[in-house]
Motif scaffolding. Structure first.
Motif, PDB file in Angstrom:
ATOM      1  N   LYS A  66       0.830  -1.205   0.000  1.00 16.50           N
ATOM      2  CA  LYS A  66       0.000   0.000   0.000  1.00 16.50           C
ATOM      3  C   LYS A  66       0.864   1.255   0.000  1.00 16.50           C
ATOM      4  O   LYS A  66       1.927   1.283   0.617  1.00 16.50           O
ATOM      5  CB  LYS A  66      -0.896   0.039   1.254  1.00 16.50           C
ATOM      6  N   ASN A  67       0.365   2.288  -0.665  1.00 11.68           N
ATOM      7  CA  ASN A  67       0.923   3.631  -0.524  1.00 11.68           C
ATOM      8  C   ASN A  67      -0.155   4.646  -0.910  1.00 11.68           C
ATOM      9  O   ASN A  67      -1.246   4.272  -1.339  1.00 11.68           O
ATOM     10  CB  ASN A  67       2.229   3.806  -1.309  1.00 11.68           C
ATOM     11  N   ALA A  68       0.150   5.908  -0.763  1.00 15.20           N
ATOM     12  CA  ALA A  68      -0.811   6.963  -1.068  1.00 15.20           C
ATOM     13  C   ALA A  68      -1.133   6.962  -2.562  1.00 15.20           C
ATOM     14  O   ALA A  68      -0.242   7.130  -3.391  1.00 15.20           O
ATOM     15  CB  ALA A  68      -0.262   8.318  -0.645  1.00 15.20           C
ATOM     16  N   GLY A  69      -2.388   6.727  -2.886  1.00 12.25           N
ATOM     17  CA  GLY A  69      -2.830   6.781  -4.268  1.00 12.25           C
ATOM     18  C   GLY A  69      -2.402   5.607  -5.127  1.00 12.25           C
ATOM     19  O   GLY A  69      -2.458   5.700  -6.348  1.00 12.25           O
ATOM     20  N   ASN A  70      -1.975   4.507  -4.509  1.00 10.11           N
ATOM     21  CA  ASN A  70      -1.397   3.365  -5.227  1.00 10.11           C
ATOM     22  C   ASN A  70      -0.604   3.840  -6.446  1.00 10.11           C
ATOM     23  O   ASN A  70      -0.865   3.506  -7.578  1.00 10.11           O
ATOM     24  CB  ASN A  70      -2.451   2.286  -5.579  1.00 10.11           C
ATOM     25  N   SER A  71       0.436   4.633  -6.138  1.00  4.07           N
ATOM     26  CA  SER A  71       1.244   5.271  -7.175  1.00  4.07           C
ATOM     27  C   SER A  71       2.608   4.625  -7.303  1.00  4.07           C
ATOM     28  O   SER A  71       3.210   4.213  -6.315  1.00  4.07           O
ATOM     29  CB  SER A  71       1.434   6.757  -6.836  1.00  4.07           C
ATOM     30  N   VAL A  72       3.091   4.575  -8.540  1.00  2.00           N
ATOM     31  CA  VAL A  72       4.458   4.151  -8.827  1.00  2.00           C
ATOM     32  C   VAL A  72       5.165   5.373  -9.385  1.00  2.00           C
ATOM     33  O   VAL A  72       4.774   5.907 -10.426  1.00  2.00           O
ATOM     34  CB  VAL A  72       4.497   2.996  -9.854  1.00  2.00           C
ATOM     35  N   THR A  73       6.190   5.838  -8.681  1.00  2.00           N
ATOM     36  CA  THR A  73       6.866   7.059  -9.110  1.00  2.00           C
ATOM     37  C   THR A  73       8.274   6.818  -9.654  1.00  2.00           C
ATOM     38  O   THR A  73       8.807   7.663 -10.339  1.00  2.00           O
ATOM     39  CB  THR A  73       6.961   8.077  -7.955  1.00  2.00           C
ATOM     40  N   ARG A  74       8.847   5.663  -9.343  1.00  2.00           N
ATOM     41  CA  ARG A  74      10.216   5.379  -9.798  1.00  2.00           C
ATOM     42  C   ARG A  74      10.314   3.939 -10.293  1.00  2.00           C
ATOM     43  O   ARG A  74       9.656   3.049  -9.753  1.00  2.00           O
ATOM     44  CB  ARG A  74      11.200   5.572  -8.654  1.00  2.00           C
TER      45      ARG A  74
END
Length: 188
Positions: A66-74
């Motif tokens: 889990k993370n905020a906004g189910n985001s992949v940033t890298r």
């Protein structure tokens, strides 16, 4: 009583009268997900004790990231690293990216978040270290379904994720529990 004290008291009561659904002596619950799935979703509080049961997933059946906004940033950030370990060390064979309607990140801007950080005493110099990444992440999250589709593409196209691992994209309604398929990983 502090929140920590409340949690410790709840834990003492829980352990003293451990619910039968958590008692699993034979065989012992494994760290290997027995349904061989990983779920990557948002940290929204409305999903706690709701998302997994709504999908028929029980303790020991899947890895949940889990993370905020189910985001992949890298390309090798925490989410991808967790998926790599899940696949290569823990036997995961399918990935389910699950976004949800009414995601809080879609109502946030980098500037409003930065202002709240400054108001709480975070140094402007510390914010300068992350401001561009923050803008790229938060200011590009406009709609949970668009984000979901982008995340599926980022995971699917990552050279560290094997091509034989289906990556599905689902959207979850945090009010009703309904799940809708946005990207069928078998069809891609």
């Amino acid at each position: 009583m502090t929140i920590l004290d409340e949690m410790l008291e709840a834990n003492r009561k829980f352990v003293k009268a451990l619910p039968v659904e958590f008692v699993d002596y034979y065989p012992e619950t494994s760290k290997m997900p027995n349904r061989e799935i990983a779920i990557f979703t948002c940290m929204d509080t409305r999903l706690v004790d709701f998302l997994e049961p709504a999908m028929g997933i029980k303790r020991g059946e899947g890895k949940v990231i889990k993370n905020a906004g189910n985001s992949v940033t890298r390309p090798f950030g925490a989410t991808i690293r967790s998926l790599i370990v899940s696949i290569f060390e823990l036997g995961v064979k399918e990935i389910f990216v699950i976004g949800h309607l009414d995601c809080g990140i879609s109502h946030t801007t980098s500037q409003s978040l930065i202002q709240k950080m400054l108001d709480r005493g975070i140094s402007p110099d510390a914010i300068k270290m992350i401001d561009k990444e923050l803008e790229h992440w938060i200011d590009n999250f406009h709609h949970p379904i668009d984000n979901l589709e982008e995340v599926v593409v980022k995971i699917r196209s990552n050279p560290l994720i094997p091509k034989d691992v289906p990556v599905h994209g689902l959207i979850f309604n945090p009010n009703t529990g309904e799940v809708e398929v946005v990207v069928n990983g078998y069809s891609v």
